[in-house]
Design a protein around this motif. Structure first.
Motif, short mmCIF file in Angstrom:
data_model
loop_
_atom_site.label_atom_id
_atom_site.label_comp_id
_atom_site.label_asym_id
_atom_site.label_seq_id
_atom_site.Cartn_x
_atom_site.Cartn_y
_atom_site.Cartn_z
N ASP A 251 56.95 60.21 30.20
CA ASP A 251 56.27 59.11 29.51
C ASP A 251 56.68 59.01 28.04
N GLY A 252 57.67 59.79 27.64
CA GLY A 252 58.11 59.80 26.25
C GLY A 252 57.88 61.15 25.60
N GLU A 253 58.50 61.38 24.47
CA GLU A 253 58.40 62.67 23.80
C GLU A 253 56.98 62.93 23.30
N PRO A 254 56.32 63.98 23.81
CA PRO A 254 54.95 64.26 23.36
C PRO A 254 54.96 64.93 21.98
N SER A 255 53.94 64.67 21.21
CA SER A 255 53.80 65.31 19.90
C SER A 255 52.98 66.59 20.05
N ARG A 256 52.99 67.39 19.00
CA ARG A 256 52.17 68.61 19.03
C ARG A 256 50.70 68.24 19.15
N ASN A 257 50.31 67.14 18.51
CA ASN A 257 48.91 66.71 18.59
C ASN A 257 48.54 66.28 20.01
N ASP A 258 49.48 65.67 20.73
CA ASP A 258 49.23 65.29 22.12
C ASP A 258 48.89 66.53 22.96
N ILE A 259 49.67 67.58 22.75
CA ILE A 259 49.45 68.81 23.51
C ILE A 259 48.15 69.48 23.08
N ALA A 260 47.91 69.52 21.77
CA ALA A 260 46.69 70.13 21.26
C ALA A 260 45.45 69.45 21.84
N THR A 261 45.48 68.12 21.90
CA THR A 261 44.34 67.36 22.43
C THR A 261 44.04 67.76 23.87
N ARG A 262 45.09 67.92 24.68
CA ARG A 262 44.91 68.28 26.09
C ARG A 262 44.46 69.73 26.26
N LEU A 263 44.63 70.54 25.22
CA LEU A 263 44.17 71.93 25.26
C LEU A 263 42.82 72.09 24.55
N ASN A 264 42.24 70.94 24.14
CA ASN A 264 40.97 70.95 23.42
C ASN A 264 41.04 71.75 22.13
N LEU A 265 42.18 71.60 21.44
CA LEU A 265 42.39 72.25 20.16
C LEU A 265 42.73 71.21 19.11
N THR A 266 42.58 71.58 17.84
CA THR A 266 43.11 70.72 16.79
C THR A 266 44.61 71.00 16.66
N ASP A 267 45.30 70.04 16.08
CA ASP A 267 46.74 70.20 15.89
C ASP A 267 47.05 71.46 15.07
N ARG A 268 46.26 71.70 14.04
CA ARG A 268 46.50 72.85 13.17
C ARG A 268 46.22 74.17 13.90
N THR A 269 45.19 74.17 14.75
CA THR A 269 44.88 75.40 15.51
C THR A 269 46.00 75.73 16.49
N LEU A 270 46.53 74.72 17.18
CA LEU A 270 47.64 74.96 18.10
C LEU A 270 48.85 75.49 17.34
N GLN A 271 49.13 74.91 16.18
CA GLN A 271 50.25 75.40 15.37
C GLN A 271 50.08 76.88 15.04
N ARG A 272 48.86 77.25 14.64
CA ARG A 272 48.59 78.64 14.28
C ARG A 272 48.71 79.56 15.50
N ARG A 273 48.21 79.13 16.65
CA ARG A 273 48.27 79.96 17.85
C ARG A 273 49.72 80.19 18.29
N LEU A 274 50.52 79.15 18.21
CA LEU A 274 51.93 79.29 18.59
C LEU A 274 52.66 80.21 17.62
N GLU A 275 52.34 80.10 16.34
CA GLU A 275 52.97 80.98 15.33
C GLU A 275 52.59 82.43 15.61
N GLU A 276 51.34 82.66 16.02
CA GLU A 276 50.90 84.02 16.36
C GLU A 276 51.69 84.57 17.54
N GLU A 277 52.14 83.69 18.43
CA GLU A 277 52.92 84.09 19.59
C GLU A 277 54.42 84.08 19.31
N GLY A 278 54.78 83.84 18.04
CA GLY A 278 56.17 83.96 17.62
C GLY A 278 57.04 82.75 17.89
#
Length: 356
Positions: A251-278
């Motif tokens: 359906d097109g290139e998803p943004s980080r915010n698109d993924i965060a929304t589907r995980l019930n997270l804020t965009d900034r929280t998802l960024q931090r969680r991914l950084e924690e996982e390297g």
């Protein structure tokens, strides 16, 4: 979900999709059974996806129960489709001989599932190929173990062009006391109540050259298999991000915010969680696209334009630039390289009962 939470053993959706197609070929409704055992049907459309390995057991056991066929796993494996094991199969195809192909399987089986390992050990007059299933000692393993074993043997017969008969085959489950079907399909002595599932091959069989051998393609397929292996061991948020990216790309290139929304997270929280996982979102997106590009270009029924759309690229030129960056060639050149394997030798497949 805590980032420290342990991931369940996972298996490629390509393998589960093949199981569904095999069930359809038996006259049952594979999609209906898949839904009943808890499989997300949308994920069957995601070539790079993965689902809980336990679902393989649940699906084949449900098919055996509904059909009333106690030998369902063996019957279903005879619908053989060589591309069902994806990167693992492509890597094995490029090997010089049967021995090298089995060795590649031990190296790259992790690209198909994180719940199974394999090893090749010396044995009398040859080598023993052992398959270690994580659920080997649980009840109701017979359907999956026999399905996987016969598929493996059919695949080895396909790449060698010979009707291989192992010296012996062993299973961990008890004997079903129906020797005729085993003799017909495996053509060798069968043992039960073993420590692991295994097949033993002679030195002469191990030396059989492969019809699909291609040394020039080995590095491409090995790299792809290695990347797929890494995906099964990634951390929880990275795993979920990969799954959702693969699902949303058409359906097109998803943004980080698109993924965060589907995980019930804020965009900034998802960024931090991914950084924690390297890792970071852009790297995951790029890696998912690269892996799926290899899968789509291997399928000549998908046009180059369709491949670009399925990968969420805005146009053919951006797709071409990405392929050149990943593989140092054009999409058309990569397709020719991938399919220079004698793929026309694959047997005709029975049309599935319902389209996936």
């Amino acid at each position: 979900m805590s980032s420290a939470q342990t991931l369940k053993p996972m298996t490629s959706t390509m393998w589960l999709r093949y199981m569904v197609e095999a069930i359809n070929s038996s006259g049952q409704d594979g999609l209906d059974l898949a839904q009943k055992v808890g499989i997300d049907l949308d994920m069957l459309h995601v070539p790079e996806g993965a689902l809980a390995d336990q679902l393989c057991y649940d699906l084949l056991n449900a098919a055996a129960l509904e059909s009333g066929n106690r030998d369902f796993g063996l019957a279903a494996a005879n619908t053989f489709k060589p591309t069902a094991i994806g990167a693992l199969g492509y890597s094995m195809m490029t090997a010089e001989n049967l021995d090298a192909a089995l060795s590649r399987c031990t190296n790259y089986i992790g690209s198909l599932t994180s719940a199974t390992s394999a090893r090749l050990i010396a044995a009398e007059d040859g080598k023993c190929f052992e398959i270690h299933f994580q659920h080997a000692r649980l009840p109701e393993v017979r359907q999956v173990h026999e399905f996987c074993s016969l598929f493996t043997l059919n695949f080895l017969r396909w790449i060698t062009g010979q009707e291989l008969h192992p010296l012996r085959i062993a299973f961990t489950h008890r004997s079903p006391n129906r020797p005729a079907i085993y003799r017909r399909l495996f053509r060798c002595p069968i043992f039960f109540d073993a420590e692991c599932v295994s097949m033993q091959f002679s030195k002469a069989q191990l030396a059989i050259p492969l019809l699909t051998a291609n040394d020039s393609l080995a590095s491409i397929h090995d790299r792809f298999a290695e990347q797929r292996m890494q995906q099964f061991g990634v951390s929880p948020y990275t795993q979920q991000a990969r799954r959702l990216i693969a699902k949303l790309l058409p359906d097109g290139e998803p943004s980080r915010n698109d993924i965060a929304t589907r995980l019930n997270l804020t965009d900034r929280t998802l960024q931090r969680r991914l950084e924690e996982e390297g890792t970071q979102f852009s790297d995951i997106l790029d890696d998912v696209r690269q892996n799926m590009a290899h899968i789509y270009l291997a399928n000549e029924n998908i046009s180059l334009h369709e491949s670009a759309c399925l990968l969420g690229f805005s146009g053919q030129s951006s797709f071409t630039r990405a392929i050149n960056r990943w593989f140092n060639c054009t999409p058309r050149e990569l397709r020719l390289q991938i399919n220079k394997r004698g793929g026309d030798r694959a047997p005709k497949k029975t049309a599935p009962k319902r389209r996936l």
